[in-house]
Write an enzyme that holds these catalytic residues in place. Structure first.
Site, PDB file in Angstrom:
ATOM      1  CB  ILE C  76       9.795   0.823   6.547  1.00 14.28           C
ATOM      2  CG1 ILE C  76      10.934   0.151   5.778  1.00 14.28           C
ATOM      3  CG2 ILE C  76       8.423   0.397   6.016  1.00 14.28           C
ATOM      4  CD1 ILE C  76      11.026   0.451   4.313  1.00 14.28           C
ATOM      5  CG  ASN C 104       8.590  -7.237  15.178  1.00 15.94           C
ATOM      6  OD1 ASN C 104       8.142  -6.097  15.141  1.00 15.94           O
ATOM      7  ND2 ASN C 104       9.822  -7.507  15.554  1.00 15.94           N
ATOM      8  CB  CYS C 135      10.943   0.674  15.379  1.00 15.54           C
ATOM      9  SG  CYS C 135      10.961   1.328  13.706  1.00 15.54           S
ATOM     10  CB  ILE C 196      21.343  -5.499  17.411  1.00 18.38           C
ATOM     11  CG1 ILE C 196      22.113  -5.564  16.096  1.00 18.38           C
ATOM     12  CG2 ILE C 196      22.222  -5.935  18.541  1.00 18.38           C
ATOM     13  CD1 ILE C 196      23.325  -4.650  15.994  1.00 18.38           C
ATOM     14  CG  ASN C 197      15.420  -2.946  15.422  1.00 21.00           C
ATOM     15  OD1 ASN C 197      15.614  -2.673  14.243  1.00 21.00           O
ATOM     16  ND2 ASN C 197      14.207  -3.048  15.928  1.00 21.00           N
ATOM     17  N   GLY C 222      22.590  -4.744   7.725  1.00 18.06           N
ATOM     18  CA  GLY C 222      23.505  -5.347   6.763  1.00 18.06           C
ATOM     19  C   GLY C 222      24.869  -5.650   7.366  1.00 18.06           C
ATOM     20  CB  THR C 271      19.939  -6.429   4.896  1.00 19.04           C
ATOM     21  OG1 THR C 271      19.489  -5.522   5.914  1.00 19.04           O
ATOM     22  CG2 THR C 271      20.378  -5.642   3.692  1.00 19.04           C
TER      23      THR C 271
HETATM   24  C1  LIG Z   1      13.530  -2.674   5.540  1.00 18.15           C
HETATM   25  C2  LIG Z   1      13.616  -3.131   6.958  1.00 18.15           C
HETATM   26  C3  LIG Z   1      12.465  -3.163   7.746  1.00 18.15           C
HETATM   27  C4  LIG Z   1      12.510  -3.582   9.074  1.00 18.15           C
HETATM   28  N1  LIG Z   1      11.374  -3.625   9.821  1.00 18.15           N
HETATM   29  C5  LIG Z   1      11.416  -4.124  11.090  1.00 18.15           C
HETATM   30  C6  LIG Z   1      10.235  -4.281  11.852  1.00 18.15           C
HETATM   31  O1  LIG Z   1       9.142  -4.025  11.385  1.00 18.15           O
HETATM   32  N2  LIG Z   1      10.333  -4.752  13.127  1.00 18.15           N
HETATM   33  C7  LIG Z   1      11.556  -5.071  13.671  1.00 18.15           C
HETATM   34  O2  LIG Z   1      11.628  -5.486  14.822  1.00 18.15           O
HETATM   35  N3  LIG Z   1      12.696  -4.953  12.955  1.00 18.15           N
HETATM   36  C8  LIG Z   1      12.656  -4.489  11.682  1.00 18.15           C
HETATM   37  N4  LIG Z   1      13.816  -4.395  10.961  1.00 18.15           N
HETATM   38  C9  LIG Z   1      15.092  -4.803  11.561  1.00 18.15           C
HETATM   39  C10 LIG Z   1      15.449  -6.237  11.164  1.00 18.15           C
HETATM   40  O3  LIG Z   1      14.492  -7.136  11.635  1.00 18.15           O
HETATM   41  C11 LIG Z   1      16.834  -6.625  11.721  1.00 18.15           C
HETATM   42  O4  LIG Z   1      16.823  -6.531  13.132  1.00 18.15           O
HETATM   43  C12 LIG Z   1      17.932  -5.718  11.195  1.00 18.15           C
HETATM   44  O5  LIG Z   1      17.694  -5.359   9.865  1.00 18.15           O
HETATM   45  C13 LIG Z   1      19.307  -6.356  11.301  1.00 18.15           C
HETATM   46  O6  LIG Z   1      19.411  -7.514  10.540  1.00 18.15           O
HETATM   47  P1  LIG Z   1      20.027  -7.532   9.039  1.00 18.15           P
HETATM   48  O7  LIG Z   1      21.341  -6.834   9.092  1.00 18.15           O
HETATM   49  O8  LIG Z   1      20.137  -8.983   8.691  1.00 18.15           O
HETATM   50  O9  LIG Z   1      19.064  -6.815   8.168  1.00 18.15           O
HETATM   51  C14 LIG Z   1      13.760  -3.968   9.631  1.00 18.15           C
HETATM   52  C15 LIG Z   1      14.917  -3.932   8.829  1.00 18.15           C
HETATM   53  C16 LIG Z   1      14.866  -3.535   7.508  1.00 18.15           C
HETATM   54  C17 LIG Z   1      16.133  -3.517   6.694  1.00 18.15           C
END
Ligand SMILES: Cc1cc2nc3c(=O)[nH]c(=O)nc-3n(C[C@H](O)[C@H](O)[C@H](O)COP(=O)(O)O)c2cc1C
Ligand SMILES: Cc1cc2nc3c(=O)[nH]c(=O)nc-3n(C[C@H](O)[C@H](O)[C@H](O)COP(=O)(O)OP(=O)(O)OC[C@H]3O[C@@H](n4cnc5c(N)ncnc54)[C@H](O)[C@@H]3O)c2cc1C
Ligand SMILES: Cc1cc2nc3c(=O)[nH]c(=O)nc-3n(C[C@H](O)[C@H](O)[C@H](O)COP(=O)(O)OP(=O)(O)OC[C@H]3O[C@@H](n4cnc5c(N)ncnc54)[C@H](O)[C@@H]3O)c2cc1C
Ligand SMILES: Cc1cc2nc3c(=O)[nH]c(=O)nc-3n(C[C@H](O)[C@H](O)[C@H](O)COP(=O)(O)O)c2cc1C
Ligand code: FES
Ligand code: FES
Lengths: 314, 275, 314, 275
Positions: C76, C104, C135, C196-197, C222, C271
């Site tokens: 993004i 954030n 990021c 984690i990110n 995911g 996700t």
């Molecule tokens: C579309 C998208 C946008 C994200 N934007 C941010 C963000 O702006 N700041 C951040 O710290 N993490 C961001 N993340 C990371 C998520 O907060 C999270 O750490 C990561 O997706 C792992 O969790 P999940 O597997 O449940 O998605 C983003 C993730 C996705 C999929």
């Protein structure tokens, strides 16, 4: 349509020529005996054998595997019969097949690597070494060789001095800057890279409240890690000029070509063998029709096309 | 067939096959436990009791690995295989949803099963099973009774609701059930029941079930070399064919010696491996 | 059976108390407006808002997402309306709900972070900051803050100086030694960690022979990354004493408890919102029955049980 | 309903729903293209042509994300929704294997569709579709003709084998087909056909299809403000509901101004967004 060419799948891996780019990945095919019951191993481009250490090793306690979404964890812990048995039984047995062997070797000290490398590289059917500097399931005297560029380079140089065959270094993905490690081992004389080994992972059982693997953490492999492998190969291949054997989650001929586009010159197939024992010959068979479909003459032409900017964007 | 050559390899390994079998029935037989029959050409190689099949649960990467399940019964004429499985996670849940007509990718038969060849007419053998360790013992018992062997079964479950196959076993020989809550047969563990007989009352003992049960069996018969004792082990598996070394267990020989449950087992002679 | 207790899901996150441990993850929930159409946001333990930068950002070109086995890639590129709009429109709008906001924040320079932190931390419904130093889709003046422990610590200390609320630091998994980064930011005053990110990943399209994402690589999230997250939290939680918000592939109440066992004190869900817009309230509802089933009184009792050796092995 | 207030929001956003719909039919209608009808309560909200649904393809983590598919037709009485989709990857392959009686988890209706309210009886409008951009135009055309609008269709496909719905469109109004290989209708692109009329021959134009087609439409009508032109865009999506910012496109206003295809679109007025 492209003209049929007998050698469309042949690839040049530095000084080694493979009849096709598909080999089973180290640790996922033993020394070939088990899968030789399913098919004649001669069809394979090469065989990467289970990591061999100087002495026999039992490895980690069980459970050693666990399943994760689209992946698996393993903590086998380098179980292997040891150099002597590999030299006397496994490699001579493999010599009955017309397949080059890529000898994956591991150790706890540089001396141990050097020792194994020196002896195993002289075996006629060993075409190359693959230094496993990245097994996440074994702590090598406290350090993992694969995470520090300098140590990795040092080890590579030491092995290069004694090896009579090309040396591939198998990189760990559990690093911040894989390009740095890749460049360091290239500088130290590596003839090629294998990437990637498994990502460190863990699963915890809700019932026992403990990690499922007896070892705690293990190495994550399978389709789940494919995007990580593709990204790393894409980056590294732009910064080194030695060939790359790509691996990590390959399940199909399409996946193989994706690895080529990222920058691989050959591929290894690990976890997928457990799902389908015939996966390697199946994928080999599917490659030519897929090249036809994409209008590609030779598979080698695809290496790095994902970042070479002269290709027309469709 | 004599008892004089018991040291030879239990059974020569066979080449396992990958085959697409068609579900002919699939229905619950106990709490969270299902019985499935599968039909197809691949069944004809499944002749040895105690072997297992490695089943792909679905056609995608989730679940990824195959699931090992014991051969519970085989009808050679109909080319039908029966398995009985408890729903534990994604893989078995997938299986539980299959319907007649659906197909499953099955790799097998795998491993070495229970050796029959030492068994002769009129011998008395004991079969001890616990939970989802019971299924492979059914085909074993059928093979043994066909040879005229007199078979006694001890089957343990958590409760009546979890039990299955007990009446089928009764048709083959004397059958004792136990349950942890007393809702079926003797209240307690199979091993309580086992001790009603002397170890050497039996020419052979075959056991499959949870590790503590196998350990109890091992202990009870460890001082009784005249009885042949076979234990079927469970271990998390990767390949199922001997290549990945996921499923090893130690043997008493040395610190690095081992056997693979998938190809050297799942059935081992007592003492062959360390539990 | 356990006695019913109204506050079984309440967790203490340092000085912040959450009514339950489940919050949507940053970037996967916008500023809450979209999902507020599906349910009243008051049920959430907290809300982590989209990364906010000083100025509005458009982010990366499209395509910005791609699917991978049991995961997705996104690039993004920190698109957001900028601090002013967040202060004037988004946070006041969110104030209608009885939910603490975890803000954030991101930037290209330390000054930018400090600026945003100073202003956003004074907003009444902002309960904590979450420093996005990880990021993978934005290069911050060449360096990624999250991969160097010293830079991460420096940034943390600078933000701590101005923030009036606790500061959580969101760690990148794309490092060799995440414990080192965690310890460094703890030392620098961080009140908690988010981990984690996303993992860096890539997919290449066979037809176009180019990466699917316009940005080339993207962040992998995911279920595919869950074992990596569990492993990292398991390790880090043993080496720090600040609380951890765990995330990475959570899809179910079972997953939530696995993160607690690994060492998390709260969780974020990213996700999975895209797959099921109701996932957060659904999981919250499923937590108590699951605690019953496992005979656990309070969810907080599970934090770190995966490595605390006093628990009886079942 | 007059043409004097065209600047108001096209349609108020509605709350999308998650519902389990039951497949009533699913069969191929062209090469790799399937038509599926789904039935259920959730269909009753699907009233606006040009909106889409976000479909979960299977109940596991693979495929993970939902797939956006346009509403092709709605039968309000029967509560039936029709979609037409081309098999591209795992998600649509999964859909293609579904059979009558299977259920699908559908999120929708999503997005803003083609505005109808400015359309009055007797107007002449042009509908231009290409490939799998054609499906949403069918429901649109039905709605327009019901209002007494005179609709002309130009539908482009790669070849006759890839074409679908052409006779259904013929029943609604004049229909011209084009194909790249000449096997159906005019040989060439839809845009060749478009140029047979002057831009202002039409009160409105509605287009959905590949980007080059939309760009050609944009160019042809950019100097013709008296014709209302609506373009339906495609973009890879995450959430489908406006939260993830996966699907944005630039607007002419400023460097950071944008619209989301999933909630502001997929239908945009010509000039509203940059193609
Ligand atoms: C579309 C998208 C946008 C994200 N934007 C941010 C963000 O702006 N700041 C951040 O710290 N993490 C961001 N993340 C990371 C998520 O907060 C999270 O750490 C990561 O997706 C792992 O969790 P999940 O597997 O449940 O998605 C983003 C993730 C996705 C999929
Ligand atoms: C030789 C052998 C024979 C078996 N026969 C039967 C049988 O007849 N009936 C029956 O109900 N069960 C049997 N099991 C156990 C059965 O394999 C597991 O219950 C099943 O694999 C669980 O899969 P899942 O996807 O439902 O659970 P999950 O927990 O989701 O499985 C995750 C992973 O762990 C592995 N796994 C989980 N539990 C076990 C286990 N107990 N043993 C081995 N691997 C496990 C799975 O194979 C898979 O790789 C047998 C196991 C072995 C090794
Ligand atoms: C608003 C909208 C309406 C659509 N309507 C239709 C329709 O009526 N009929 C039809 O056949 N197709 C339609 N598409 C395209 C359709 O969504 C994709 O073909 C489909 O998602 C491909 O999924 P897959 O799993 O088969 O392919 P894969 O390539 O395996 O999909 C992988 C990922 O990429 C995304 N993706 C792949 N191609 C596209 C694409 N062209 N557009 C958007 N996302 C994509 C998928 O959603 C998924 O997340 C529409 C797309 C949008 C955005
Ligand atoms: C069970 C198992 C054992 C492995 N053993 C080794 C090994 O001995 N040496 C090695 O270099 N890599 C080993 N690997 C890593 C694989 O060779 C490969 O790099 C990795 O699994 C990624 O490929 P895949 O996703 O196709 O499995 C092992 C992997 C698995 C799953
Ligand atoms: S499961 Fe692979 S060796 Fe036994
Ligand atoms: S798809 Fe998520 S904002 Fe449009």
């Amino acid at each position: 349509m492209t003209v049929k060419n007998k050698n469309r799948l042949e690839v040049q891996l530095g000084s080694i020529r493979l009849k096709n780019p598909v080999m089973p990945a180290s640790g996922c095919f033993g020394f070939g005996r088990e899968y030789s019951k399913f098919y004649a191993l001669d069809c394979l481009g090469a065989i990467a054998i289970k990591a061999t250490t100087k002495e026999p090793r039992f490895g980690n306690p069980t459970p050693r595997v666990a399943e994760t979404p689209a992946g698996m964890l393993n903590a086998i812990g380098l179980q292997n019969p040891g150099l002597e048995a590999v030299l006397e039984q496994e490699l001579p047995w493999l010599a009955q097949f017309d397949v080059p062997v890529i000898a994956n070797i591991a150790g706890s000290t540089i001396d141990e690597y050097v020792d194994v490398a020196e002896k195993i590289s002289t075996v006629p059917n060993v075409a190359a070494l693959e230094l496993n500097i990245s097994c996440p399931n074994v702590k090598c005297g406290g350090i993992t060789f694969g995470t520090d560029p300098q140590i990795a380079a040092h080890l590579t140089a030491a092995v290069k001095q004694v090896s009579t065959v090309p040396v591939f270094v198998k990189l760990s993905p559990n690093v911040g800057d894989i390009v740095a490690v890749a460049k360091a081992v290239e500088q130290a004389g590596a003839d090629g890279l294998s990437m990637i080994n498994t990502l460190l992972g863990m699963r915890i059982d809700l019932k026992t409240k403990r990690p499922i693997l007896a070892n705690g953490s293990g190495g994550l492999s399978g389709p789940a890690i494919k995007p990580v492998a593709i990204r790393m190969i894409y980056e590294v291949s732009q910064h080194v000029s030695i060939p790359i054997i790509g691996m990590g989650g390959i399940q199909s001929a399409e996946d193989v070509l994706e690895f080529f586009l990222a920058g691989a010159s050959a591929v290894a197939i690990g976890t997928a063998n457990f799902v389908d024992p015939y996966i390697c010959p199946k994928i080999i068979d599917e490659l030519e029709p897929l090249l036809d479909k994409l209008g590609v003459e030779h598979i080698q032409d695809l290496t790095g096309m994902g970042w070479k900017h002269d290709n027309p964007q469709a | 067939m004599s008892k004089t050559i018991p040291q030879q390899p239990i059974n020569p390994p066979r080449v396992p096959q990958v085959s697409l079998l068609t579900v002919t029935s699939n229905s619950p037989v106990a709490r969270q436990v299902y019985q499935m029959t599968l039909k197809g050409d691949g069944v004809k190689a499944m002749v040895e009791p105690g072997q297992f099949v490695h089943m792909k649960c679905g056609s995608t990467v989730y679940p990824l690995l195959r699931r090992p399940l014991s051969i519970c019964d085989v009808d050679k004429e109909k080319q039908e295989l029966t398995i009985i499985y408890r729903v534990e996670g994604e893989g078995t849940r997938y299986l539980s949803r299959l319907q007649a007509g659906d197909t499953v990718d099955v790799l097998g038969p795998l491993g070495r099963g229970f050796p029959l060849k030492n068994r002769i007419e009129g011998e008395r053998v004991l079969i001890v099973g616990g939970g989802v360790g019971v299924p492979p013992l059914y085909y074993l018992s059928k093979c043994l009774t066909k040879r005229g062997v007199e078979v006694t079964h001890i089957l343990g479950f958590n409760s009546r609701e979890d039990s299955f196959l007990t009446s089928a076993f009764e048709q083959l020989g004397e059958t004792y059930a136990t349950s942890m809550d007393g809702s079926l047969g003797h209240k307690g563990m199979v091993t309580d029941m086992v001790e009603r007989w002397a170890p050497d009352d039996w020419q052979a003992v075959y056991a499959c079930g949870p590790l503590p049960m196998l350990k109890a069996v091992e202990q009870y018969w460890s001082g009784c070399p005249q009885t042949e004792v076979y234990l079927s082990l469970e271990q998390r598996m990767g390949c199922g064919v001997g290549a990945c070394l996921a499923c090893v267990c130690h043997t008493p020989d040395s610190a690095t010696s081992y056997k693979k449950v998938c190809t050297d087992g799942p059935v081992f002679k007592l003492g062959e491996v360390m539990l």
